[in-house]
Design a protein around this motif. Structure first.
Motif, short mmCIF file in Angstrom:
data_model
loop_
_atom_site.label_atom_id
_atom_site.label_comp_id
_atom_site.label_asym_id
_atom_site.label_seq_id
_atom_site.Cartn_x
_atom_site.Cartn_y
_atom_site.Cartn_z
N LEU A 281 -1.73 4.10 5.04
CA LEU A 281 -0.98 4.73 4.15
C LEU A 281 0.38 3.37 3.52
O LEU A 281 0.71 3.19 2.61
CB LEU A 281 0.58 5.35 5.25
CG LEU A 281 0.46 6.40 6.10
CD1 LEU A 281 1.15 7.25 6.74
CD2 LEU A 281 -0.46 7.23 4.86
N GLN A 282 0.18 2.00 4.18
CA GLN A 282 0.63 1.14 3.77
C GLN A 282 -0.13 0.06 2.79
O GLN A 282 0.94 -0.21 1.52
CB GLN A 282 0.99 0.31 5.22
CG GLN A 282 2.37 0.56 6.17
CD GLN A 282 2.05 -0.96 7.61
OE1 GLN A 282 1.10 -1.53 7.17
NE2 GLN A 282 1.88 -0.31 8.41
N PHE A 283 -1.39 0.99 2.70
CA PHE A 283 -1.78 -0.41 1.33
C PHE A 283 -3.00 0.81 0.80
O PHE A 283 -2.88 1.33 -0.80
CB PHE A 283 -2.70 -1.06 2.43
CG PHE A 283 -1.80 -2.12 2.26
CD1 PHE A 283 -1.02 -2.93 1.54
CD2 PHE A 283 -1.58 -2.81 4.22
CE1 PHE A 283 0.21 -4.08 1.96
CE2 PHE A 283 -0.77 -3.16 4.43
CZ PHE A 283 -0.06 -4.23 3.60
N PRO A 284 -3.85 1.18 1.35
CA PRO A 284 -4.83 1.75 0.35
C PRO A 284 -4.58 3.25 -0.16
O PRO A 284 -4.53 3.64 -1.63
CB PRO A 284 -6.05 2.01 1.19
CG PRO A 284 -5.86 0.52 2.39
CD PRO A 284 -4.68 0.76 2.75
N ALA A 285 -3.69 4.01 0.66
CA ALA A 285 -3.65 5.15 0.30
C ALA A 285 -2.44 5.49 -1.26
O ALA A 285 -2.72 6.97 -1.82
CB ALA A 285 -3.31 5.71 1.76
N PHE A 286 -1.31 4.63 -1.03
CA PHE A 286 -0.67 4.55 -1.96
C PHE A 286 -0.42 3.00 -2.74
O PHE A 286 -1.29 3.63 -4.45
CB PHE A 286 0.60 4.19 -1.23
CG PHE A 286 1.09 5.55 -0.76
CD1 PHE A 286 1.03 7.12 -1.05
CD2 PHE A 286 0.82 6.15 0.95
CE1 PHE A 286 1.61 8.31 -0.66
CE2 PHE A 286 0.81 7.27 1.76
CZ PHE A 286 1.73 7.99 0.73
N SER A 287 -0.34 2.30 -2.38
CA SER A 287 -0.20 0.75 -3.16
C SER A 287 -1.51 0.39 -3.86
O SER A 287 -1.74 0.24 -5.30
CB SER A 287 0.41 -0.92 -2.85
OG SER A 287 0.37 -1.49 -3.26
N TRP A 288 -2.25 0.87 -3.70
CA TRP A 288 -3.71 0.27 -3.85
C TRP A 288 -4.34 1.72 -5.00
O TRP A 288 -5.00 0.89 -5.50
CB TRP A 288 -4.72 -0.19 -3.11
CG TRP A 288 -4.91 -1.19 -1.77
CD1 TRP A 288 -4.20 -1.55 -2.34
CD2 TRP A 288 -5.28 -1.86 -1.02
NE1 TRP A 288 -3.46 -2.86 -1.29
CE2 TRP A 288 -4.46 -3.32 -0.73
CE3 TRP A 288 -6.64 -1.69 -0.29
CZ2 TRP A 288 -4.82 -3.44 0.55
CZ3 TRP A 288 -7.29 -2.56 0.85
CH2 TRP A 288 -6.46 -3.59 1.37
#
Length: 532
Positions: A281-288
């Motif tokens: 949740l912190q990185f791949p699914a949203f920001s990346w």
């Protein structure tokens, strides 16, 4: 063995290389034969003839080349892993300093670039890597043997090089690689967050795709993370988090810092998965994802027509999910019905076409490729290996592909000995024309390269990738990807002749590595703090 212009030109180039190498080796033999009192002076003279070259390509990418004085004629072109926007982006030519030092001591030339941009940069990575190889050839001559190798996202770059530019390479090595390709990877990244939003935040407006900018993506990530954090405090929430983890094939032991749970210690396994889900949740699914969507020109993922009941039943985590639902007194059937009835997400066809053109693999190998994966990888689940085996088999290149597995949790947690043992195994295939990838042989080669660490190659066969998508299967690329938000998409599994169920293909999207945990996430968190 191939014949033709490539072989003849290489033969002439190799003759020139052997001549240069012979002169250099003769000079070095004089030095290495000196008695031990002069060893330091010998090493100093040898180091003076080693070449270390750094610079910038016309694209702006940095490059790095190390060529030992006693070059053995083999050059390794290393493709590094994913780096998010704003992260440091130096050139790299090996997966670790220790591996680099050992390879240089054995005479290998090592080269690599940073890629001109960070993020889902495959359209920069492939030409920058080829330009680095061109520059190496200009400076040092044509290598006797050229191998492409890479880790994580760099495994995708390596395989794109191997498939699309086979005339430049003799073989390739992908380690913990994103071999499912971009479309499959982004679709599989969507599945767990869709389940989490549907079951933990059903009446919220948290977006899962189509972010206007990074701020919007981070806001959505924070909103869903808060729901997941609260859910972890209850038996019902933990069961639902385990369901999301099972859809993405997140293993219950996925970090070397974790104690290995017993096979049926469902609570401990779920706690380990929760850490990986938070990283997702912190990185791949949203920001990346937002960065990839920006490149692709829209949302390249969808879950229209996906049967999550069938997907769960095929998951290695199905028994765990069933047990945790029973313990919580929840109805698993009711939650699966909620997933089936929830409005689905459609892809932007333009974005899918971009991702398919840049980031989907064909399986069409012309030279041998060895792939290596850890069995407990939460960042790029080990089932990605099955996705590429599927593509290579359909493309008629199955005999050129060999796959090996290291029994260890974590992403790319190979020892230097295991990495060098894999490289030796690929070279053995090129020298003899046959694969010898039995775990015992791989472990023996790894011990020879690094006697200080016990290798853990093991027999292993991963299950199928949840939603494969490649260019070797017409059904993948002809699947409908756009349309409407369907309130009741209905099941799409179809009964096979043996009574089993397989989902219809509905996968199109780009990706960055899936769930994040352990050291990769710690580094990502540090970078995020520096930016804010």
């Amino acid at each position: 063995m191939r014949t033709g212009p490539r072989t003849r030109s290489r033969s002439r180039a190799r003759s020139r290389t052997r001549a240069r190498t012979a002169v250099l080796t003769l000079a070095l033999c004089v030095a290495t034969a000196l008695p031990s009192p002069l060893t330091r002076a010998t090493e100093a003279r040898q180091a003076a003839t080693d070449a270390h070259v750094e610079g910038k390509l016309p694209s702006g990418a940095a490059y790095l080349m190390d060529v030992p004085a006693a070059w053995n004629g083999t050059v390794l072109l290393y493709s590094h892993g994913y780096r998010a926007a704003g992260w440091p982006n130096p050139a790299e030519n090996a997966p670790s300093p220790e591996t680099r030092a050992r390879l240089l001591a054995r005479g290998y030339a090592l080269i690599g670039s940073s890629y001109a941009t960070n993020g889902w940069a495959v359209t920069d990575a492939v030409p920058d890597q080829l330009a680095t190889l061109d520059l190496f050839t200009e400076k040092f001559g044509t290598a006797r043997r050229t191998l492409a190798w890479g880790t994580s996202y760099g495994g995708l770059v390596t395989t794109r090089l191997a498939e699309r530019h086979a005339d430049r390479f003799d073989g390739s090595l992908s380690m913990c690689g994103l071999l499912q390709g971009g479309v499959a990877n982004w679709n599989s990244t969507l599945d767990p967050v869709f389940a989490l939003k549907t079951l933990l935040a059903p009446r919220t407006d948290i977006r899962l795709t189509g972010f206007a900018d990074q701020a919007a993506a981070r806001s959505a990530a924070d909103a869903l993370t808060s729901k997941v954090t609260a859910a972890q405090q209850t038996p019902e929430g933990r069961a639902r988090i385990a369901l999301a983890a099972a859809l993405h094939r997140i293993p219950g032991h996925n970090d070397v810092a974790q104690a290995e749970p017993a096979p049926t210690d469902w609570d401990a396994r779920q706690a380990n998965q929760y850490a990986a889900v938070r990283g997702l949740l912190q990185f791949p699914a949203f920001s990346w994802r937002q960065e990839a969507e920006h490149r692709a020109g829209g949302n390249p993922s969808w879950n229209t027509g996906v049967d999550y009941t069938a997907m769960l039943h095929r998951s290695p985590g199905y028994a765990e999910v069933s047990a945790l639902y029973r313990k919580a007194g929840l109805s698993l059937g009711a939650d699966l019905t909620a997933l089936a009835r929830a409005p689905r997400i459609s892809a932007d066809p333009t974005a899918v076409r971009w991702m398919r053109h840049t980031s989907v693999l064909t399986g069409r190998l012309s030279d041998p490729q060895l792939t290596v994966h850890t069995t407990g990888d939460a960042l790029i689940p080990v089932q990605s290996e099955s996705a590429y085996r599927r593509a290579a088999t359909a493309a008629g290149a199955g005999a050129l592909l060999s796959q090996a597995y290291v029994d260890r949790p974590g992403h790319c947690t190979f020892t230097p000995g295991e990495v060098l043992g894999a490289l030796r195994t690929l070279e053995h295939r090129l020298d003899t024309g046959r694969w010898d990838t039995a775990p015992g042989m791989l472990n023996a080669r790894a011990r020879q390269e690094d006697p200080t660490t016990e290798p853990r190659y093991a027999r292993y066969r991963p299950g199928p990738y949840p939603r494969p998508y490649d260019l070797a299967h017409r059904g993948d690329t002809s699947a409908p990807v756009a349309g409407f938000l369907s309130p009741r998409p209905g099941p799409t599994a179809v009964a096979a002749a043996d009574g089993s169920h397989a989902p219809t293909r509905a996968s199109a999207s780009a990706a960055v590595p899936p769930p994040c945990g352990g050291l990769p996430c710690q580094q990502a968190e540090a970078a995020q703090r520096r930016r804010t």
